[in-house]
Design a protein around this motif. Structure first.
Motif, PDB file in Angstrom:
ATOM      1  N   LEU A  43       0.823  -1.138  -0.406  1.00  0.00           N
ATOM      2  CA  LEU A  43       0.004  -0.197   0.014  1.00  0.00           C
ATOM      3  C   LEU A  43       0.999   1.560   0.056  1.00  0.00           C
ATOM      4  N   THR A  44       2.341   1.577   0.401  1.00  0.00           N
ATOM      5  CA  THR A  44       3.308   2.070   0.414  1.00  0.00           C
ATOM      6  C   THR A  44       3.687   2.288  -0.710  1.00  0.00           C
ATOM      7  N   ARG A  45       3.747   1.306  -1.873  1.00  0.00           N
ATOM      8  CA  ARG A  45       4.595   0.760  -2.572  1.00  0.00           C
ATOM      9  C   ARG A  45       6.235   1.143  -2.838  1.00  0.00           C
ATOM     10  N   LYS A  46       6.250  -0.042  -1.316  1.00  0.00           N
ATOM     11  CA  LYS A  46       7.591  -0.413  -0.543  1.00  0.00           C
ATOM     12  C   LYS A  46       7.680  -2.022  -1.123  1.00  0.00           C
ATOM     13  N   GLY A  47       7.396  -2.805  -1.778  1.00  0.00           N
ATOM     14  CA  GLY A  47       7.579  -3.613  -2.147  1.00  0.00           C
ATOM     15  C   GLY A  47       6.289  -4.663  -1.257  1.00  0.00           C
ATOM     16  N   GLY A  48       6.224  -5.827  -1.900  1.00  0.00           N
ATOM     17  CA  GLY A  48       5.353  -6.588  -0.951  1.00  0.00           C
ATOM     18  C   GLY A  48       6.196  -8.078  -1.741  1.00  0.00           C
ATOM     19  N   LEU A  49       4.912  -8.771  -2.652  1.00  0.00           N
ATOM     20  CA  LEU A  49       4.264 -10.087  -3.532  1.00  0.00           C
ATOM     21  C   LEU A  49       5.967  -9.724  -4.802  1.00  0.00           C
ATOM     22  N   GLY A  50       4.933  -8.188  -5.590  1.00  0.00           N
ATOM     23  CA  GLY A  50       5.684  -7.930  -6.453  1.00  0.00           C
ATOM     24  C   GLY A  50       6.866  -6.813  -5.660  1.00  0.00           C
ATOM     25  N   PRO A  51       7.795  -6.363  -6.384  1.00  0.00           N
ATOM     26  CA  PRO A  51       8.703  -5.303  -6.676  1.00  0.00           C
ATOM     27  C   PRO A  51       8.803  -4.095  -5.599  1.00  0.00           C
ATOM     28  N   ALA A  52       9.341  -3.334  -5.456  1.00  0.00           N
ATOM     29  CA  ALA A  52       8.633  -1.870  -4.661  1.00  0.00           C
ATOM     30  C   ALA A  52       8.563  -1.272  -5.964  1.00  0.00           C
ATOM     31  N   LEU A  53       7.679   0.057  -5.867  1.00  0.00           N
ATOM     32  CA  LEU A  53       6.950   1.142  -7.016  1.00  0.00           C
ATOM     33  C   LEU A  53       7.519   2.572  -6.963  1.00  0.00           C
ATOM     34  N   THR A  54       8.585   2.289  -5.346  1.00  0.00           N
ATOM     35  CA  THR A  54       8.708   4.109  -4.700  1.00  0.00           C
ATOM     36  C   THR A  54      10.066   4.837  -6.178  1.00  0.00           C
ATOM     37  N   ARG A  55      10.191   6.340  -5.852  1.00  0.00           N
ATOM     38  CA  ARG A  55      11.085   6.554  -6.834  1.00  0.00           C
ATOM     39  C   ARG A  55      12.105   6.071  -6.729  1.00  0.00           C
ATOM     40  N   GLU A  56      12.611   5.799  -5.558  1.00  0.00           N
ATOM     41  CA  GLU A  56      13.778   5.707  -5.441  1.00  0.00           C
ATOM     42  C   GLU A  56      14.259   4.589  -6.300  1.00  0.00           C
ATOM     43  N   ALA A  57      13.077   3.506  -6.489  1.00  0.00           N
ATOM     44  CA  ALA A  57      13.360   1.800  -6.899  1.00  0.00           C
ATOM     45  C   ALA A  57      13.048   1.954  -8.648  1.00  0.00           C
ATOM     46  N   LEU A  58      12.453   3.168  -8.673  1.00  0.00           N
ATOM     47  CA  LEU A  58      11.983   3.148 -10.412  1.00  0.00           C
ATOM     48  C   LEU A  58      13.435   4.048 -10.865  1.00  0.00           C
ATOM     49  N   ASP A  59      13.762   4.678  -9.646  1.00  0.00           N
ATOM     50  CA  ASP A  59      15.339   5.430 -10.569  1.00  0.00           C
ATOM     51  C   ASP A  59      16.099   4.637 -11.775  1.00  0.00           C
ATOM     52  N   GLY A  60      16.444   5.331 -13.148  1.00  0.00           N
ATOM     53  CA  GLY A  60      16.910   5.211 -14.054  1.00  0.00           C
ATOM     54  C   GLY A  60      16.333   3.670 -14.625  1.00  0.00           C
ATOM     55  N   LYS A  61      15.113   3.330 -14.616  1.00  0.00           N
ATOM     56  CA  LYS A  61      14.280   2.751 -15.529  1.00  0.00           C
ATOM     57  C   LYS A  61      13.652   3.517 -16.463  1.00  0.00           C
ATOM     58  N   ALA A  62      13.626   2.370 -17.794  1.00  0.00           N
ATOM     59  CA  ALA A  62      13.062   3.628 -18.740  1.00  0.00           C
ATOM     60  C   ALA A  62      11.198   3.300 -18.341  1.00  0.00           C
ATOM     61  N   LEU A  98       4.297   6.959 -10.855  1.00  0.00           N
ATOM     62  CA  LEU A  98       5.074   6.841 -10.106  1.00  0.00           C
ATOM     63  C   LEU A  98       6.687   6.911 -10.407  1.00  0.00           C
ATOM     64  N   ILE A  99       7.263   7.632 -11.205  1.00  0.00           N
ATOM     65  CA  ILE A  99       8.405   8.284 -11.024  1.00  0.00           C
ATOM     66  C   ILE A  99       8.689   9.383 -10.517  1.00  0.00           C
ATOM     67  N   GLU A 100       7.577  10.221 -10.197  1.00  0.00           N
ATOM     68  CA  GLU A 100       7.476  11.795  -9.420  1.00  0.00           C
ATOM     69  C   GLU A 100       7.127  11.046  -7.670  1.00  0.00           C
ATOM     70  N   GLY A 101       6.663   9.831  -7.354  1.00  0.00           N
ATOM     71  CA  GLY A 101       6.567   9.629  -6.530  1.00  0.00           C
ATOM     72  C   GLY A 101       5.508  10.257  -5.224  1.00  0.00           C
ATOM     73  N   ARG A 102       4.617  10.619  -6.953  1.00  0.00           N
ATOM     74  CA  ARG A 102       2.791  11.267  -6.516  1.00  0.00           C
ATOM     75  C   ARG A 102       2.664   9.967  -5.415  1.00  0.00           C
ATOM     76  N   ALA A 103       1.417  11.150  -4.200  1.00  0.00           N
ATOM     77  CA  ALA A 103       0.793   9.642  -3.386  1.00  0.00           C
ATOM     78  C   ALA A 103      -1.248  10.248  -3.882  1.00  0.00           C
ATOM     79  N   ASP A 104      -1.151  11.556  -4.483  1.00  0.00           N
ATOM     80  CA  ASP A 104      -2.357  11.383  -5.108  1.00  0.00           C
ATOM     81  C   ASP A 104      -3.031  11.781  -5.962  1.00  0.00           C
ATOM     82  N   ALA A 105      -3.203  11.953  -6.835  1.00  0.00           N
ATOM     83  CA  ALA A 105      -3.819  12.694  -8.240  1.00  0.00           C
ATOM     84  C   ALA A 105      -3.586  14.103  -8.112  1.00  0.00           C
ATOM     85  N   ARG A 106      -3.353  15.261  -9.338  1.00  0.00           N
ATOM     86  CA  ARG A 106      -3.215  16.751  -9.409  1.00  0.00           C
ATOM     87  C   ARG A 106      -3.982  16.640 -10.783  1.00  0.00           C
TER      88      ARG A 106
END
Length: 106
Positions: A43-62, A98-106
């Motif tokens: 729920l905080t995107r820090k990983g679980g069954l799937g990998p983390a989706l945090t800004r840091e975890a996605l850094d450098g991914k296309a 996800l890349i911006e690490g936003r927690a809500d829609a803007r």
């Protein structure tokens, strides 16, 4: 050579993200991100069954690769394809969130 291809795909991707997603659809996509994606990625995107989706975890991914994973899933893993629930433009918007690490829609 790979760098040139990724740069070209990134340029195409950035043009797609600029297209506007209506606020009501943004809210729906954020709900999907928190509830559906969160059930595997945490729920905080820090990983679980799937990998983390945090800004840091996605850094450098296309971004294009991330969009493709969202739309088409990852065969042989629990990651399902979401293409029947969203357009490529909407997946690009989620990647941006996800890349911006936003927690809500803007």
């Amino acid at each position: 050579m790979t760098g040139i291809i990724l740069a070209a795909l990134g340029a195409l991707w950035s043009g797609t993200v600029c297209a506007e997603i209506p606020a009501s659809r943004q809210a729906e996509l954020m709900h999907l991100l928190v509830q559906d994606c969160g059930s595997c990625h945490g729920l905080t995107r820090k990983g679980g069954l799937g990998p983390a989706l945090t800004r840091e975890a996605l850094d450098g991914k296309a971004p294009v690769m991330l969009r493709e994973v969202i739309l088409h899933g990852r065969p042989g893993t629990p990651m399902p394809p979401w293409k029947s629930f969203m357009s490529a433009q909407e997946a690009d918007w989620l990647v941006q969130v996800l890349i911006e690490g936003r927690a809500d829609a803007r």
